[in-house]
Design a protein around this motif. Structure first.
Motif, short mmCIF file in Angstrom:
data_model
loop_
_atom_site.label_atom_id
_atom_site.label_comp_id
_atom_site.label_asym_id
_atom_site.label_seq_id
_atom_site.Cartn_x
_atom_site.Cartn_y
_atom_site.Cartn_z
N LEU A 237 44.87 41.90 39.67
CA LEU A 237 44.45 43.26 39.18
C LEU A 237 45.64 43.59 40.15
N GLU A 238 47.14 44.26 40.22
CA GLU A 238 48.38 44.92 40.81
C GLU A 238 47.07 45.36 42.41
N GLY A 239 47.42 45.04 43.42
CA GLY A 239 47.05 46.03 44.57
C GLY A 239 46.06 44.65 45.56
N GLN A 240 46.07 43.70 44.28
CA GLN A 240 44.51 43.00 44.93
C GLN A 240 45.06 41.81 45.27
N ALA A 241 46.19 41.28 44.82
CA ALA A 241 46.91 40.14 45.15
C ALA A 241 46.55 39.06 46.34
N SER A 242 45.81 38.67 46.62
CA SER A 242 45.26 37.69 48.06
C SER A 242 46.02 37.08 49.31
N LEU B 291 39.62 36.94 35.94
CA LEU B 291 40.17 38.05 37.22
C LEU B 291 39.66 37.42 38.27
N ALA B 292 40.96 37.01 39.32
CA ALA B 292 40.11 36.61 40.35
C ALA B 292 39.43 38.39 41.41
N ASP B 293 38.68 38.06 41.82
CA ASP B 293 37.87 39.38 43.49
C ASP B 293 37.81 39.89 41.94
N ALA B 294 37.19 39.93 41.35
CA ALA B 294 36.16 40.88 40.09
C ALA B 294 35.31 41.26 40.09
N ASP B 295 34.62 40.92 41.23
CA ASP B 295 33.26 41.33 41.52
C ASP B 295 32.76 42.98 42.09
N GLY B 296 32.00 43.28 40.42
CA GLY B 296 32.45 44.63 40.92
C GLY B 296 33.53 45.99 39.83
N VAL B 297 34.42 45.22 39.82
CA VAL B 297 35.74 45.82 39.32
C VAL B 297 35.26 45.97 37.97
N ASN C 293 26.13 34.31 43.51
CA ASN C 293 26.36 33.17 44.65
C ASN C 293 27.43 33.54 45.84
N ILE C 294 27.18 33.40 47.33
CA ILE C 294 28.36 33.93 47.82
C ILE C 294 28.71 32.71 48.51
N PRO C 295 30.05 33.05 48.76
CA PRO C 295 31.02 33.58 48.24
C PRO C 295 31.70 33.48 46.33
N ALA C 296 32.13 34.87 46.29
CA ALA C 296 31.77 34.89 45.01
C ALA C 296 32.81 34.43 44.13
N ALA D 212 29.49 27.39 35.33
CA ALA D 212 29.90 28.72 35.67
C ALA D 212 28.37 28.91 36.15
N THR D 213 27.09 28.60 35.67
CA THR D 213 25.84 28.87 36.93
C THR D 213 26.14 29.02 38.47
N GLY D 214 26.01 30.71 38.97
CA GLY D 214 26.43 30.73 40.23
C GLY D 214 27.40 31.94 40.61
N HIS D 215 28.30 31.77 39.69
CA HIS D 215 29.50 32.44 39.85
C HIS D 215 29.42 33.42 38.54
N LEU D 216 28.40 34.02 38.64
CA LEU D 216 28.30 35.18 36.87
C LEU D 216 28.19 36.97 37.77
N PRO D 217 28.00 37.84 37.22
CA PRO D 217 29.27 37.52 36.30
C PRO D 217 30.88 37.36 36.83
N TYR D 218 31.81 36.64 35.53
CA TYR D 218 33.42 36.66 35.82
C TYR D 218 33.68 38.25 34.39
N VAL D 219 34.87 38.01 35.34
CA VAL D 219 35.76 38.43 34.69
C VAL D 219 37.07 37.46 33.80
N VAL D 220 37.29 37.86 31.78
CA VAL D 220 38.40 37.41 31.87
C VAL D 220 39.25 38.66 30.98
N VAL D 221 40.79 37.99 31.13
CA VAL D 221 41.04 39.18 30.87
C VAL D 221 42.25 38.17 29.60
N LEU D 222 42.62 39.05 29.15
CA LEU D 222 43.97 38.55 28.20
C LEU D 222 45.23 39.05 28.31
N VAL D 223 46.19 38.84 28.67
CA VAL D 223 47.49 39.03 29.92
C VAL D 223 48.73 39.06 28.93
#
Ligand code: ZN
Length: 252
Positions: free
Chosen positions: A247-252, A213-219, A105-108, A188-199
């Motif tokens: 990710l650093e440099g990607q903060a909204s 992880l936000a903004d992770a589409d294709g990252v 779905n868009i927006p991601a 989660a339907t419509g929000h795939l794929p998404y990235v989980v990070v262990l920070v």
């Protein structure tokens, strides 16, 4: 309807994408599934949230995104003339046929799971209350000052029962990560794929917290990448705030 199509887009892809959109709009499930990469059908079924009834499909754009992938944005119109857009990513399979690699779905936006919120024993309740107050709170032993996560009734180091909650700067590094393709929960339907990070949090003795992880589409994150957290408020009263990581440099 204007269609912006990248000049590097193969000419046969445009007709495949158009036919795919029409099949989705017509509810022609066998035709839609035939467009998916065979070994990804199970993952792709829940990747977009598609209403049962649609009136039309219009291809908005097809873009070369590199590595043999092309992104198609298709606008679907419902019977009441409201519309939404899905992005499908296409690649040629071994036999040269265009196949759908992913749909979303868009927006991601990242998913908002019903699994969040305090555990039944309430041990982690201060953490969730902290997020509501705009703070990341982790447990810390009042006696030996060891940071503890996940929450426990007793300090694992000195066995003291007096556990406090203290704020931590939401800044850390990626210790590990995974990309989830399956809709393990219906939200989660419509929000795939998404990235989980262990920070890993240097401000909390290296304790590690899980988050999306936000903004992770294709990252693709790297181990050791710097991340910072941002608390997102829930879409309704049923849910709790969540810490999303950037990710650093990607903060909204
Ligand atoms: Zn202790």
């Amino acid at each position: 309807m204007t269609t912006s199509t990248d000049t590097s887009v193969p000419s046969d892809l445009a007709s495949v994408v158009e036919a795919h959109g029409k099949a989705v709009a017509a509810g022609d499930h066998p035709a839609v599934l035939a467009d998916f990469l065979p070994d990804r059908v199970g993952q792709l079924i829940g990747s977009a949230d598609v209403p049962a009834s649609l009136k039309s499909a219009d291809v908005q754009s097809i873009t070369d995104v590199g590595d043999g992938f092309f992104d198609a944005v298709i606008r679907y119109t419902k019977p009441d003339d409201e519309w939404f857009e899905l992005r499908s990513r296409w690649i040629r399979d071994g036999e040269g046929t265009w196949r759908t690699f992913s749909v979303r779905n868009i927006p991601a936006t990242p998913p908002w799971m019903d699994l969040t919120g305090p555990s039944p024993d309430g041990l982690d309740a201060p953490h969730w209350d902290g997020l509501r107050d705009g703070k990341l709170l982790l447990q810390r032993c009042s006696s030996c000052r060891t940071w503890v996560w996940s929450p426990r009734p007793i300090c694992p180091i000195c066995h003291c029962f007096e556990m406090s909650w203290e704020p931590v700067d939401p800044v850390g590094t990626v210790y590990s990560w995974t990309r989830t393709w399956q809709p393990f929960t219906k939200e989660a339907t419509g929000h795939l794929p998404y990235v989980v990070v262990l920070v890993e949090l240097p401000g909390a003795g290296g304790r590690r917290v899980l988050g999306v992880l936000a903004d992770a589409d294709g990252v693709t994150p790297r181990i050791g990448s710097s991340v910072c957290g941002e608390i997102q408020q829930p879409p309704d009263d049923e849910h709790w705030p969540l810490m999303r990581w950037h990710l650093e440099g990607q903060a909204s």
